[in-house]
Design a protein around this motif. Sequence first.
Motif, PDB file in Angstrom:
ATOM      1  N   ALA A  42       0.816  -1.215   0.000  1.00  0.00           N
ATOM      2  CA  ALA A  42       0.000   0.000   0.000  1.00  0.00           C
ATOM      3  C   ALA A  42       0.851   1.267   0.000  1.00  0.00           C
ATOM      4  N   GLY A  43       2.151   1.114   0.071  1.00  0.00           N
ATOM      5  CA  GLY A  43       3.051   2.263   0.187  1.00  0.00           C
ATOM      6  C   GLY A  43       3.475   2.870  -1.134  1.00  0.00           C
ATOM      7  N   ARG A  44       4.474   3.710  -1.033  1.00  0.00           N
ATOM      8  CA  ARG A  44       4.972   4.475  -2.179  1.00  0.00           C
ATOM      9  C   ARG A  44       5.676   3.613  -3.217  1.00  0.00           C
ATOM     10  N   VAL A  45       6.303   2.518  -2.782  1.00  0.00           N
ATOM     11  CA  VAL A  45       7.010   1.612  -3.691  1.00  0.00           C
ATOM     12  C   VAL A  45       6.454   0.201  -3.466  1.00  0.00           C
ATOM     13  N   PRO A  46       5.294  -0.085  -4.051  1.00  0.00           N
ATOM     14  CA  PRO A  46       4.649  -1.378  -3.781  1.00  0.00           C
ATOM     15  C   PRO A  46       5.471  -2.583  -4.234  1.00  0.00           C
ATOM     16  N   GLU A  47       6.396  -2.388  -5.160  1.00  0.00           N
ATOM     17  CA  GLU A  47       7.239  -3.491  -5.618  1.00  0.00           C
ATOM     18  C   GLU A  47       8.079  -4.074  -4.480  1.00  0.00           C
ATOM     19  N   GLU A  48       8.325  -3.278  -3.453  1.00  0.00           N
ATOM     20  CA  GLU A  48       9.105  -3.785  -2.331  1.00  0.00           C
ATOM     21  C   GLU A  48       8.376  -4.902  -1.583  1.00  0.00           C
ATOM     22  N   ALA A  49       7.071  -4.990  -1.738  1.00  0.00           N
ATOM     23  CA  ALA A  49       6.332  -6.109  -1.139  1.00  0.00           C
ATOM     24  C   ALA A  49       6.743  -7.420  -1.804  1.00  0.00           C
ATOM     25  N   ILE A  50       7.027  -7.379  -3.099  1.00  0.00           N
ATOM     26  CA  ILE A  50       7.532  -8.561  -3.805  1.00  0.00           C
ATOM     27  C   ILE A  50       8.889  -8.948  -3.217  1.00  0.00           C
ATOM     28  N   ALA A  62      10.034 -20.038  -2.231  1.00  0.00           N
ATOM     29  CA  ALA A  62      10.160 -18.787  -2.993  1.00  0.00           C
ATOM     30  C   ALA A  62      10.299 -19.078  -4.487  1.00  0.00           C
ATOM     31  N   VAL A  63      11.072 -20.105  -4.822  1.00  0.00           N
ATOM     32  CA  VAL A  63      11.215 -20.485  -6.232  1.00  0.00           C
ATOM     33  C   VAL A  63       9.865 -20.937  -6.784  1.00  0.00           C
ATOM     34  N   TRP A  64       9.122 -21.712  -5.995  1.00  0.00           N
ATOM     35  CA  TRP A  64       7.797 -22.157  -6.438  1.00  0.00           C
ATOM     36  C   TRP A  64       6.860 -20.973  -6.616  1.00  0.00           C
ATOM     37  N   TRP A  65       6.891 -20.034  -5.667  1.00  0.00           N
ATOM     38  CA  TRP A  65       6.062 -18.824  -5.756  1.00  0.00           C
ATOM     39  C   TRP A  65       6.395 -18.065  -7.048  1.00  0.00           C
ATOM     40  N   ALA A  66       7.671 -17.904  -7.324  1.00  0.00           N
ATOM     41  CA  ALA A  66       8.077 -17.212  -8.549  1.00  0.00           C
ATOM     42  C   ALA A  66       7.577 -17.962  -9.778  1.00  0.00           C
ATOM     43  N   HIS A  67       7.688 -19.282  -9.752  1.00  0.00           N
ATOM     44  CA  HIS A  67       7.183 -20.096 -10.862  1.00  0.00           C
ATOM     45  C   HIS A  67       5.693 -19.835 -11.058  1.00  0.00           C
ATOM     46  N   GLU A 174      -0.252 -11.214  -2.615  1.00  0.00           N
ATOM     47  CA  GLU A 174      -1.205 -12.005  -1.839  1.00  0.00           C
ATOM     48  C   GLU A 174      -0.895 -13.499  -1.952  1.00  0.00           C
ATOM     49  N   MET A 175      -0.485 -13.934  -3.135  1.00  0.00           N
ATOM     50  CA  MET A 175      -0.087 -15.328  -3.317  1.00  0.00           C
ATOM     51  C   MET A 175       1.136 -15.632  -2.447  1.00  0.00           C
ATOM     52  N   GLY A 176       2.098 -14.722  -2.404  1.00  0.00           N
ATOM     53  CA  GLY A 176       3.287 -14.903  -1.574  1.00  0.00           C
ATOM     54  C   GLY A 176       2.950 -14.964  -0.095  1.00  0.00           C
ATOM     55  N   ILE A 177       2.040 -14.117   0.343  1.00  0.00           N
ATOM     56  CA  ILE A 177       1.608 -14.124   1.743  1.00  0.00           C
ATOM     57  C   ILE A 177       0.918 -15.445   2.070  1.00  0.00           C
ATOM     58  N   GLN A 178       0.054 -15.898   1.182  1.00  0.00           N
ATOM     59  CA  GLN A 178      -0.616 -17.185   1.408  1.00  0.00           C
ATOM     60  C   GLN A 178       0.398 -18.327   1.486  1.00  0.00           C
ATOM     61  N   MET A 179       1.378 -18.298   0.617  1.00  0.00           N
ATOM     62  CA  MET A 179       2.399 -19.351   0.640  1.00  0.00           C
ATOM     63  C   MET A 179       3.205 -19.300   1.940  1.00  0.00           C
ATOM     64  N   ALA A 180       3.502 -18.096   2.435  1.00  0.00           N
ATOM     65  CA  ALA A 180       4.237 -17.966   3.700  1.00  0.00           C
ATOM     66  C   ALA A 180       3.417 -18.545   4.844  1.00  0.00           C
ATOM     67  N   GLU A 181       2.125 -18.280   4.832  1.00  0.00           N
ATOM     68  CA  GLU A 181       1.259 -18.817   5.885  1.00  0.00           C
ATOM     69  C   GLU A 181       1.139 -20.335   5.783  1.00  0.00           C
ATOM     70  N   ILE A 182       1.042 -20.859   4.573  1.00  0.00           N
ATOM     71  CA  ILE A 182       0.981 -22.313   4.375  1.00  0.00           C
ATOM     72  C   ILE A 182       2.282 -22.960   4.833  1.00  0.00           C
ATOM     73  N   GLU A 183       3.418 -22.355   4.490  1.00  0.00           N
ATOM     74  CA  GLU A 183       4.714 -22.872   4.931  1.00  0.00           C
ATOM     75  C   GLU A 183       4.814 -22.879   6.450  1.00  0.00           C
ATOM     76  N   ALA A 184       4.287 -21.827   7.092  1.00  0.00           N
ATOM     77  CA  ALA A 184       4.304 -21.760   8.556  1.00  0.00           C
ATOM     78  C   ALA A 184       3.488 -22.900   9.157  1.00  0.00           C
ATOM     79  N   LEU A 185       2.334 -23.171   8.577  1.00  0.00           N
ATOM     80  CA  LEU A 185       1.503 -24.281   9.054  1.00  0.00           C
ATOM     81  C   LEU A 185       2.202 -25.616   8.837  1.00  0.00           C
ATOM     82  N   ARG A 186       2.798 -25.778   7.669  1.00  0.00           N
ATOM     83  CA  ARG A 186       3.491 -27.028   7.357  1.00  0.00           C
ATOM     84  C   ARG A 186       4.657 -27.254   8.310  1.00  0.00           C
ATOM     85  N   GLN A 187       5.419 -26.206   8.565  1.00  0.00           N
ATOM     86  CA  GLN A 187       6.568 -26.353   9.452  1.00  0.00           C
ATOM     87  C   GLN A 187       6.147 -26.623  10.892  1.00  0.00           C
TER      88      GLN A 187
END
Length: 192
Positions: A42-50, A62-67, A174-187
């Motif tokens: 939501a900030g001035r440089v939204p690309e930094e969220a990536i 991260a590689v899977w997310w990028a794929h 949003e896909m990256g955030i979901q993947m981070a949350e899924i990874e947290a659950l898996r771990q």
Amino acid sequence: MANGLRFKTARDLFMACPAVGRDMRALPTDQRSIEFCRDLLAGRVPEEAITFCAYLLPERAAVWWAHECLSHLTDLFDETDHELLALVRDWVGEPDSVHHRAAVSAAAATQPTTPVGWIVLAAGWRDNGSAGAATMVSALQPFPAAHAVNAGILTGLARVALADRFAVLSAFVEMGIQMAEIEALRQSADAY
């Protein structure tokens, strides 16, 4: 769910991965990682969220997310990139396969000239940091695989029409955030 993330706060991530500070200008806070990421979007440089997501995720994720991100842009890539995307897909599915590791190493040994080329390089770096050609590794080290993931996704986004870019960027984050949350659950499940 966010409590199980490998980096609870943005500061935790910046402390563990100093390279993230070279890839983004935002300064870390004690804000929870997911909130920090959404504020970046939501900030001035939204690309930094990536960028933040690339470092937040474990390397293979991260590689899977990028794929997955670049798979939504396939109409912007040529046949070689389609083949490289398939190679990354296969590698993520079986990262210990000698065949997939050799193919990734060979592909990663070339200069990344396309978004998908960066993702292949990330997979090669993740694979023991031995992306094949020592010249590529030494030329871009000490950056981790997250650096190449970030470069691949952002250069892919650069090909998206300007009118659509923020919507695509938001969907990727949003896909990256979901993947981070899924990874947290898996771990956390693996810990039991």
